[in-house]
Structures are given as structure tokens and as C-alpha cells.
Design a protein around this motif. Structure first.
Motif, PDB file in Angstrom:
ATOM      1  N   GLU A   1      28.569 -10.336  -5.971  1.00 54.04           N
ATOM      2  CA  GLU A   1      27.958  -9.455  -6.954  1.00 54.04           C
ATOM      3  C   GLU A   1      26.497  -9.293  -6.544  1.00 54.04           C
ATOM      4  OE1 GLU A   1      27.806  -8.877 -11.683  1.00 54.04           O
ATOM      5  OE2 GLU A   1      26.976 -10.773 -10.965  1.00 54.04           O
ATOM      6  N   VAL A   2      26.072  -8.045  -6.358  1.00 50.49           N
ATOM      7  CA  VAL A   2      24.698  -7.739  -5.969  1.00 50.49           C
ATOM      8  C   VAL A   2      24.012  -7.088  -7.159  1.00 50.49           C
ATOM      9  CG1 VAL A   2      23.213  -6.473  -4.381  1.00 50.49           C
ATOM     10  CG2 VAL A   2      25.419  -7.347  -3.587  1.00 50.49           C
ATOM     11  N   THR A   3      22.900  -7.674  -7.583  1.00 53.62           N
ATOM     12  CA  THR A   3      22.101  -7.103  -8.665  1.00 53.62           C
ATOM     13  C   THR A   3      20.786  -6.619  -8.078  1.00 53.62           C
ATOM     14  OG1 THR A   3      23.117  -8.576 -10.273  1.00 53.62           O
ATOM     15  CG2 THR A   3      21.035  -7.526 -10.913  1.00 53.62           C
ATOM     16  N   TYR A   4      20.490  -5.361  -8.316  1.00 52.62           N
ATOM     17  CA  TYR A   4      19.284  -4.710  -7.802  1.00 52.62           C
ATOM     18  C   TYR A   4      18.418  -4.370  -9.008  1.00 52.62           C
ATOM     19  CZ  TYR A   4      16.694  -1.141  -5.000  1.00 52.62           C
ATOM     20  OH  TYR A   4      15.756  -0.388  -4.342  1.00 52.62           O
ATOM     21  N   GLN A   5      17.183  -4.840  -8.978  1.00 59.16           N
ATOM     22  CA  GLN A   5      16.230  -4.552 -10.039  1.00 59.16           C
ATOM     23  C   GLN A   5      15.055  -3.805  -9.432  1.00 59.16           C
ATOM     24  OE1 GLN A   5      15.408  -7.628 -13.021  1.00 59.16           O
ATOM     25  NE2 GLN A   5      13.248  -7.370 -12.511  1.00 59.16           N
ATOM     26  N   LEU A   6      14.547  -2.784 -10.116  1.00 64.50           N
ATOM     27  CA  LEU A   6      13.488  -1.958  -9.554  1.00 64.50           C
ATOM     28  C   LEU A   6      12.540  -1.470 -10.637  1.00 64.50           C
ATOM     29  CD1 LEU A   6      12.586  -0.562  -6.860  1.00 64.50           C
ATOM     30  CD2 LEU A   6      13.907   1.417  -7.618  1.00 64.50           C
ATOM     31  N   THR A   7      11.252  -1.499 -10.317  1.00 66.23           N
ATOM     32  CA  THR A   7      10.216  -0.911 -11.159  1.00 66.23           C
ATOM     33  C   THR A   7       9.386   0.008 -10.281  1.00 66.23           C
ATOM     34  OG1 THR A   7      10.101  -2.916 -12.502  1.00 66.23           O
ATOM     35  CG2 THR A   7       8.256  -1.382 -12.691  1.00 66.23           C
ATOM     36  N   VAL A   8       9.304   1.279 -10.671  1.00 63.63           N
ATOM     37  CA  VAL A   8       8.550   2.277  -9.919  1.00 63.63           C
ATOM     38  C   VAL A   8       7.503   2.892 -10.841  1.00 63.63           C
ATOM     39  CG1 VAL A   8       8.659   4.470  -8.670  1.00 63.63           C
ATOM     40  CG2 VAL A   8      10.553   2.853  -8.501  1.00 63.63           C
ATOM     41  N   ASP A   9       6.294   3.050 -10.328  1.00 63.18           N
ATOM     42  CA  ASP A   9       5.265   3.789 -11.051  1.00 63.18           C
ATOM     43  C   ASP A   9       4.543   4.655 -10.032  1.00 63.18           C
ATOM     44  OD1 ASP A   9       3.738   4.753 -13.097  1.00 63.18           O
ATOM     45  OD2 ASP A   9       2.490   2.973 -13.309  1.00 63.18           O
ATOM     46  N   VAL A  10       4.378   5.914 -10.366  1.00 58.41           N
ATOM     47  CA  VAL A  10       3.724   6.855  -9.461  1.00 58.41           C
ATOM     48  C   VAL A  10       2.296   7.128  -9.920  1.00 58.41           C
ATOM     49  CG1 VAL A  10       5.849   7.954  -8.654  1.00 58.41           C
ATOM     50  CG2 VAL A  10       4.735   8.802 -10.711  1.00 58.41           C
TER      51      VAL A  10
ATOM     52  N   LYS B   1       0.841  -1.192   0.000  1.00 60.39           N
ATOM     53  CA  LYS B   1       0.000   0.000   0.000  1.00 60.39           C
ATOM     54  C   LYS B   1       0.872   1.236   0.000  1.00 60.39           C
ATOM     55  CE  LYS B   1      -0.907   0.282   4.964  1.00 60.39           C
ATOM     56  NZ  LYS B   1      -1.917   0.357   5.991  1.00 60.39           N
ATOM     57  N   SER B   2       0.307   2.319  -0.551  1.00 53.59           N
ATOM     58  CA  SER B   2       1.075   3.548  -0.719  1.00 53.59           C
ATOM     59  C   SER B   2       0.134   4.723  -0.915  1.00 53.59           C
ATOM     60  CB  SER B   2       1.979   3.412  -1.941  1.00 53.59           C
ATOM     61  OG  SER B   2       2.542   4.648  -2.284  1.00 53.59           O
ATOM     62  N   GLN B   3       0.640   5.895  -0.595  1.00 57.51           N
ATOM     63  CA  GLN B   3      -0.104   7.124  -0.849  1.00 57.51           C
ATOM     64  C   GLN B   3       0.189   7.654  -2.253  1.00 57.51           C
ATOM     65  OE1 GLN B   3       1.365   9.576   2.346  1.00 57.51           O
ATOM     66  NE2 GLN B   3       0.083   8.589   3.877  1.00 57.51           N
ATOM     67  N   MET B   4       1.435   7.536  -2.694  1.00 57.13           N
ATOM     68  CA  MET B   4       1.859   8.161  -3.940  1.00 57.13           C
ATOM     69  C   MET B   4       2.219   7.176  -5.052  1.00 57.13           C
ATOM     70  SD  MET B   4       4.898  10.921  -4.362  1.00 57.13           S
ATOM     71  CE  MET B   4       5.205  11.709  -5.910  1.00 57.13           C
ATOM     72  N   LEU B   5       2.590   5.972  -4.682  1.00 57.60           N
ATOM     73  CA  LEU B   5       3.084   5.008  -5.663  1.00 57.60           C
ATOM     74  C   LEU B   5       1.992   4.048  -6.127  1.00 57.60           C
ATOM     75  CD1 LEU B   5       6.395   4.136  -3.835  1.00 57.60           C
ATOM     76  CD2 LEU B   5       6.122   5.706  -5.763  1.00 57.60           C
ATOM     77  N   ARG B   6       2.051   3.707  -7.403  1.00 59.95           N
ATOM     78  CA  ARG B   6       1.162   2.695  -7.974  1.00 59.95           C
ATOM     79  C   ARG B   6       1.883   1.341  -7.982  1.00 59.95           C
ATOM     80  NH1 ARG B   6      -0.123   5.122 -12.698  1.00 59.95           N
ATOM     81  NH2 ARG B   6      -2.026   5.944 -11.800  1.00 59.95           N
ATOM     82  N   GLN B   7       3.215   1.402  -8.157  1.00 59.05           N
ATOM     83  CA  GLN B   7       4.017   0.182  -8.211  1.00 59.05           C
ATOM     84  C   GLN B   7       5.399   0.467  -7.649  1.00 59.05           C
ATOM     85  OE1 GLN B   7       4.682  -1.230 -12.221  1.00 59.05           O
ATOM     86  NE2 GLN B   7       5.357  -3.237 -11.536  1.00 59.05           N
ATOM     87  N   LEU B   8       5.903  -0.447  -6.859  1.00 60.72           N
ATOM     88  CA  LEU B   8       7.279  -0.410  -6.367  1.00 60.72           C
ATOM     89  C   LEU B   8       7.693  -1.860  -6.158  1.00 60.72           C
ATOM     90  CD1 LEU B   8       9.749   1.236  -5.474  1.00 60.72           C
ATOM     91  CD2 LEU B   8       8.824   1.233  -3.172  1.00 60.72           C
ATOM     92  N   ASP B   9       8.173  -2.458  -7.221  1.00 62.53           N
ATOM     93  CA  ASP B   9       8.572  -3.857  -7.203  1.00 62.53           C
ATOM     94  C   ASP B   9      10.070  -3.937  -7.449  1.00 62.53           C
ATOM     95  OD1 ASP B   9       5.854  -4.350  -7.017  1.00 62.53           O
ATOM     96  OD2 ASP B   9       5.628  -4.832  -9.134  1.00 62.53           O
ATOM     97  N   GLY B  10      10.728  -4.808  -6.718  1.00 61.90           N
ATOM     98  CA  GLY B  10      12.166  -4.913  -6.904  1.00 61.90           C
ATOM     99  C   GLY B  10      12.732  -6.177  -6.309  1.00 61.90           C
ATOM    100  N   SER B  11      14.048  -6.307  -6.447  1.00 56.72           N
ATOM    101  CA  SER B  11      14.727  -7.468  -5.879  1.00 56.72           C
ATOM    102  C   SER B  11      16.215  -7.192  -5.742  1.00 56.72           C
ATOM    103  CB  SER B  11      14.531  -8.704  -6.769  1.00 56.72           C
ATOM    104  OG  SER B  11      15.161  -8.520  -8.025  1.00 56.72           O
ATOM    105  N   TYR B  12      16.807  -7.898  -4.791  1.00 56.13           N
ATOM    106  CA  TYR B  12      18.256  -8.014  -4.665  1.00 56.13           C
ATOM    107  C   TYR B  12      18.580  -9.474  -4.937  1.00 56.13           C
ATOM    108  CZ  TYR B  12      19.059  -3.586  -2.091  1.00 56.13           C
ATOM    109  OH  TYR B  12      19.164  -2.274  -1.705  1.00 56.13           O
ATOM    110  N   ARG B  13      19.543  -9.720  -5.847  1.00 55.88           N
ATOM    111  CA  ARG B  13      20.029 -11.066  -6.099  1.00 55.88           C
ATOM    112  C   ARG B  13      21.533 -11.055  -5.838  1.00 55.88           C
ATOM    113  NH1 ARG B  13      16.145 -10.590 -10.154  1.00 55.88           N
ATOM    114  NH2 ARG B  13      14.528 -12.173  -9.996  1.00 55.88           N
ATOM    115  N   LEU B  14      21.989 -12.027  -5.051  1.00 53.14           N
ATOM    116  CA  LEU B  14      23.406 -12.112  -4.686  1.00 53.14           C
ATOM    117  C   LEU B  14      24.056 -13.290  -5.389  1.00 53.14           C
ATOM    118  CD1 LEU B  14      23.120 -11.573  -0.817  1.00 53.14           C
ATOM    119  CD2 LEU B  14      23.038  -9.880  -2.650  1.00 53.14           C
ATOM    120  N   ALA B  15      25.266 -13.077  -5.899  1.00 58.25           N
ATOM    121  CA  ALA B  15      26.035 -14.151  -6.537  1.00 58.25           C
ATOM    122  C   ALA B  15      27.437 -14.140  -5.949  1.00 58.25           C
ATOM    123  CB  ALA B  15      26.086 -13.950  -8.043  1.00 58.25           C
ATOM    124  N   PRO B  16      27.876 -15.278  -5.385  1.00 58.81           N
ATOM    125  CA  PRO B  16      29.222 -15.322  -4.808  1.00 58.81           C
ATOM    126  C   PRO B  16      30.303 -15.238  -5.887  1.00 58.81           C
ATOM    127  CG  PRO B  16      28.220 -17.501  -4.757  1.00 58.81           C
ATOM    128  CD  PRO B  16      27.182 -16.556  -5.275  1.00 58.81           C
TER     129      PRO B  16
END
Length: 147
Positions: free
Chosen positions: A106-115, A83-98
Motif C-alpha cells: 500500500e503506497v500513501t502519497y501526501q502532498l502540499t502545494v502552494d504557488v 528552490k523554485s520559480q513558481m512554487l512557494r511550497q511543495l512538500d510531500g511523502s511516499y509511505r509504503l506498507a507491506p
């Protein structure tokens, strides 16, 4: 399908040390510039956060929102907006690879934001990139200072 932004960084620490910092939501205000407050509202059967309330101040995007977290083993965490006041979408992930036998990660950060307010796609992607780059730099600094 919504577009997303993705970036990676290498951290001089074992994946478990990196994930320990990622999973410690209460300390996010100490190392993430945008998160001003973080409160764990629920946990899963293993005691990891499943729902977290975050007070965000990322310049143009200021919001009090709740994220639902899913953990995939010890090397991946993803979230979706609950739930959010301003955001419609805030989806993401951290993936770690040794790397180097687990001495580095190695840290990979993926993000999708929609306001909820109208905003050009290229401006949203730039905001995502800034959020990701700051988060990865802050994570690297925090982990390497404590490792």
C-alpha cells in the motif's frame, strides 16, 4: 498549518520493488506525466538522492525546481521545496506498507502545494489531487510492468 492532500493505492509488488522505482529519479520522465526532466544534484551517505532538480509541466503549474529529500528507513521518503520559480511550497511523502506478507504494497502519497501566484484553495487542492492520482497510477503501472 497548510492543508494537504493524501491518497493511497495498492501495488502488486514488494515494498522494496516499489521504493526502487520511487528512488530512480532519472527515469521519472518515463512514467510521470508531469516531470519532463529529473537530475540528482546530491546524495546522502547511503547513496540515495538528497537533492533533485525537476522540470515540471502540470498544465497550470510549470516550474523548474529543486527538492530536498529525506529517507526514513526503507519504507518512507519525504521532500521539501529547496528552490523554485513558481512554487512557494511543495512538500510531500511516499509511505509504503507491506500487505499479504510483503507480496503487495500500500503506497500513501501526501502532498502540499502552494504557488506564488494567487489561487483559490479549492483549486490548489484539486491540482494536488490530480498530481497525486496521476503519480500513483503511473507508479503502479511502472512497478507492476517491471516486477
Amino acid at each position: 498549518m497548510a492543508e494537504h492532500t493524501k491518497s493511497s493505492i495498492t501495488i502488486d509488488a514488494a515494498p522494496a520493488d516499489v521504493m526502487a522505482v520511487i528512488a530512480d529519479f532519472a527515469r521519472y520522465p518515463e512514467w510521470t506525466g508531469e516531470v519532463k526532466e529529473a537530475e540528482v544534484l546530491g546524495t546522502d551517505a547511503e547513496g540515495r538522492a538528497s537533492k533533485v532538480r525537476l522540470l515540471l509541466d502540470a498544465g497550470a503549474i510549470k516550474d523548474d525546481h529543486t527538492l530536498a529529500y529525506s529517507w526514513a528507513g526503507t519504507d518512507e521518503v519525504s521532500w521539501t521545496l529547496d528552490k523554485s520559480q513558481m512554487l512557494r511550497q511543495l512538500d510531500g511523502s511516499y509511505r509504503l506498507a507491506p500487505l499479504e506478507g510483503g507480496k503487495r504494497t500500500e503506497v500513501t502519497y501526501q502532498l502540499t502545494v502552494d504557488v506564488k501566484i494567487p489561487m483559490l484553495g479549492m483549486i490548489k487542492r484539486k491540482a494536488e489531487k490530480v498530481i497525486i492520482d496521476r503519480a500513483l497510477a503511473g507508479l503502479k503501472k511502472r512497478v507492476e510492468a517491471t516486477a
